[in-house]
Design a protein around this motif. Sequence first.
Motif, PDB file in Angstrom:
ATOM      1  N   ILE A  14      33.227  36.707  56.716  1.00  0.00           N
ATOM      2  CA  ILE A  14      34.400  36.853  57.582  1.00  0.00           C
ATOM      3  C   ILE A  14      34.574  35.556  58.360  1.00  0.00           C
ATOM      4  CG2 ILE A  14      35.490  38.128  59.458  1.00  0.00           C
ATOM      5  CD1 ILE A  14      35.113  39.884  57.053  1.00  0.00           C
ATOM      6  N   LEU A  15      35.747  34.936  58.246  1.00  0.00           N
ATOM      7  CA  LEU A  15      36.050  33.699  58.942  1.00  0.00           C
ATOM      8  C   LEU A  15      37.174  33.933  59.947  1.00  0.00           C
ATOM      9  CD1 LEU A  15      36.053  31.199  55.922  1.00  0.00           C
ATOM     10  CD2 LEU A  15      34.141  31.736  57.454  1.00  0.00           C
ATOM     11  N   VAL A  16      36.968  33.495  61.180  1.00  0.00           N
ATOM     12  CA  VAL A  16      37.973  33.627  62.236  1.00  0.00           C
ATOM     13  C   VAL A  16      38.222  32.239  62.832  1.00  0.00           C
ATOM     14  CG1 VAL A  16      38.603  34.717  64.420  1.00  0.00           C
ATOM     15  CG2 VAL A  16      37.231  35.978  62.753  1.00  0.00           C
ATOM     16  N   PRO A  17      39.174  31.476  62.274  1.00  0.00           N
ATOM     17  CA  PRO A  17      39.434  30.135  62.806  1.00  0.00           C
ATOM     18  C   PRO A  17      40.187  30.172  64.137  1.00  0.00           C
ATOM     19  CG  PRO A  17      40.948  30.642  61.007  1.00  0.00           C
ATOM     20  CD  PRO A  17      39.994  31.795  61.091  1.00  0.00           C
ATOM     21  N   ARG A  18      39.698  29.427  65.110  1.00  0.00           N
ATOM     22  CA  ARG A  18      40.354  29.270  66.413  1.00  0.00           C
ATOM     23  C   ARG A  18      40.269  27.788  66.787  1.00  0.00           C
ATOM     24  NH1 ARG A  18      40.348  34.123  69.598  1.00  0.00           N
ATOM     25  NH2 ARG A  18      41.018  35.793  68.199  1.00  0.00           N
ATOM     26  N   HIS A  19      41.215  27.019  66.319  1.00  0.00           N
ATOM     27  CA  HIS A  19      41.118  25.570  66.454  1.00  0.00           C
ATOM     28  C   HIS A  19      41.370  25.077  67.873  1.00  0.00           C
ATOM     29  CE1 HIS A  19      40.505  25.226  62.206  1.00  0.00           C
ATOM     30  NE2 HIS A  19      41.621  25.883  61.948  1.00  0.00           N
ATOM     31  N   THR A  91      27.408  27.560  69.465  1.00  0.00           N
ATOM     32  CA  THR A  91      27.174  26.169  69.836  1.00  0.00           C
ATOM     33  C   THR A  91      28.496  25.431  70.009  1.00  0.00           C
ATOM     34  OG1 THR A  91      27.161  25.333  67.560  1.00  0.00           O
ATOM     35  CG2 THR A  91      25.051  26.089  68.443  1.00  0.00           C
ATOM     36  N   ASP A  92      28.385  24.243  70.567  1.00  0.00           N
ATOM     37  CA  ASP A  92      29.444  23.256  70.513  1.00  0.00           C
ATOM     38  C   ASP A  92      29.825  23.078  69.029  1.00  0.00           C
ATOM     39  OD1 ASP A  92      30.671  20.739  70.152  1.00  0.00           O
ATOM     40  OD2 ASP A  92      29.366  19.725  71.569  1.00  0.00           O
ATOM     41  N   ALA A  93      31.111  22.953  68.734  1.00  0.00           N
ATOM     42  CA  ALA A  93      31.567  22.881  67.339  1.00  0.00           C
ATOM     43  C   ALA A  93      30.968  21.716  66.569  1.00  0.00           C
ATOM     44  CB  ALA A  93      33.093  22.801  67.304  1.00  0.00           C
ATOM     45  N   SER A  94      30.516  20.688  67.271  1.00  0.00           N
ATOM     46  CA  SER A  94      29.922  19.538  66.575  1.00  0.00           C
ATOM     47  C   SER A  94      28.576  19.890  65.949  1.00  0.00           C
ATOM     48  CB  SER A  94      29.760  18.356  67.532  1.00  0.00           C
ATOM     49  OG  SER A  94      28.812  18.650  68.549  1.00  0.00           O
ATOM     50  N   HIS A  95      28.004  21.029  66.347  1.00  0.00           N
ATOM     51  CA  HIS A  95      26.707  21.458  65.803  1.00  0.00           C
ATOM     52  C   HIS A  95      26.869  22.629  64.834  1.00  0.00           C
ATOM     53  CE1 HIS A  95      24.586  18.792  68.511  1.00  0.00           C
ATOM     54  NE2 HIS A  95      25.281  19.274  69.522  1.00  0.00           N
ATOM     55  N   GLY A 191      35.662  30.240  65.481  1.00  0.00           N
ATOM     56  CA  GLY A 191      35.797  29.068  66.338  1.00  0.00           C
ATOM     57  C   GLY A 191      36.474  27.912  65.640  1.00  0.00           C
ATOM     58  N   ALA A 192      36.098  26.696  66.032  1.00  0.00           N
ATOM     59  CA  ALA A 192      36.738  25.472  65.537  1.00  0.00           C
ATOM     60  C   ALA A 192      35.940  24.925  64.355  1.00  0.00           C
ATOM     61  CB  ALA A 192      36.817  24.441  66.660  1.00  0.00           C
ATOM     62  N   PHE A 193      36.414  25.189  63.159  1.00  0.00           N
ATOM     63  CA  PHE A 193      35.736  24.728  61.953  1.00  0.00           C
ATOM     64  C   PHE A 193      36.757  24.518  60.832  1.00  0.00           C
ATOM     65  CE2 PHE A 193      35.870  29.344  61.815  1.00  0.00           C
ATOM     66  CZ  PHE A 193      36.344  29.597  60.545  1.00  0.00           C
ATOM     67  N   LYS A 194      36.347  23.757  59.834  1.00  0.00           N
ATOM     68  CA  LYS A 194      37.149  23.592  58.621  1.00  0.00           C
ATOM     69  C   LYS A 194      36.582  24.514  57.556  1.00  0.00           C
ATOM     70  CE  LYS A 194      38.670  18.859  59.483  1.00  0.00           C
ATOM     71  NZ  LYS A 194      38.691  17.458  58.971  1.00  0.00           N
ATOM     72  N   GLU A 195      37.475  25.278  56.943  1.00  0.00           N
ATOM     73  CA  GLU A 195      37.025  26.335  56.031  1.00  0.00           C
ATOM     74  C   GLU A 195      36.198  25.796  54.878  1.00  0.00           C
ATOM     75  OE1 GLU A 195      39.065  29.279  52.824  1.00  0.00           O
ATOM     76  OE2 GLU A 195      39.969  29.295  54.826  1.00  0.00           O
ATOM     77  N   ASP A 196      36.633  24.702  54.271  1.00  0.00           N
ATOM     78  CA  ASP A 196      35.910  24.215  53.090  1.00  0.00           C
ATOM     79  C   ASP A 196      34.474  23.822  53.433  1.00  0.00           C
ATOM     80  OD1 ASP A 196      36.752  22.060  54.595  1.00  0.00           O
ATOM     81  OD2 ASP A 196      37.380  20.832  52.882  1.00  0.00           O
TER      82      ASP A 196
END
Length: 420
Positions: A14-19, A91-95, A191-196
């Motif tokens: 399950i992916l929930v993108p929140r950019h 975490t922070d999205a960078s991690h 959260g803030a991530f790229k799906e691929d």
Amino acid sequence: MYKRISRRDGSVIILVPRHETHSVTWEVMYKVGSRHEQRSVNGVSHFIEHLMFKGTKKRPTTKALSKELDAVGAEYNAFTSKDNTSYYIQTDASHLELGVDMLSDMLRHSKFERKEMERERGVIVEELNMYRDNPAMRIDEIFETTIFSGSSLGREIGGPREVIKSVPHEKLVSYKDRFYYPGNMVIGLAGAFKEDRALRLINRYFPEGKRKAKASITKFVFAQAKPRVRIEFKETDQVQMMLGFPGYPHRHKNLDALTLLSVIMGGTMSSRLFIQIRERKGLAYVIRSSAESFEDTGYFAVHAGLDKSRMDEAIKAIRDELVRMSRHGVSRDELRRAKDNIRGRLILKFERANSYLSYLMGQELLTNRILNLDERLRQLDAVTYDHVNRVARKVVSWKQANLGLIGPYRDKGHFLKLLK
């Protein structure tokens, strides 16, 4: 917005993108909890959850695990319930990679060393003692052991202290292997991530395995013909009480109507029970109602913290309000306000991406159907005035009343008379 991906091994993503956010939350949920346990190993689902934090081959100690997460300010934890166990890292999205790497390492490569298990027995016993010494936290278990008497649903999530002190290492590992497999798992990311990139990481750290169906349950069927009372004796000034009746499972047509009834009766500070029992009669500090559901059953209950010197008066007053609801139903205005209340609370709750993720994952794991927020709100809006009042007449059955108490009492007979 969310995306559901079903994998060949039976696991689901399950992916929930929140950019607009700057964080990511990974969560892994398994369909295993205390209701899946035999009496002789009651508590091992929760025990296993603890041991997942005790070291892996790559990160051999609790300190190694926690130090790496603490270094980036991560929030992480796990919880065990009657029907599922979940682990999460935020975490922070960078991690992004750290979170899934850590969860994979814990859930797939924990060492489950005997010495760590022996040490953790004492930790869990103290956790159980903490709950037992807090009646407001303990009362739910007392009530559920009453209403689900004779069923694994009626067993405590943490288990008896005697089992925790003695369960063999081999049984615990065997139980873990029986339920921790891909087809019994939902993997979530919000959260803030790229799906691929997210999917590449999931496939790397949680590779597909052999296909196997989700764990099954032994269905619970109510066969109660007379009221039941369970008392846990404790010298207290305030008595904790839960009074409830059989309800409905997750996908039952009456569940939404019961949920709305629960809000009307005791879900807010303007609810019937709060106004009558607390504000007008001064009989309680805390009073609320809830409609709880499981895969196969559920219940409607009232929880209150009551003055021990006015117990009879309080129980009779609560009974009177339940009888009034059952006989006369609720008003159209009360129903409208209950719908607006739930709508507002859901919208506020699901503003948090991690909360929305857990909601979607729970539906996937336990109901095999996902309703997004808009669909859920439309479903609630569709509940009619007549439907709510039909359920109101049906749910309060005094032959199936269940009363749990924690306080300075031993005589169940006295309280049984109050329920008749």
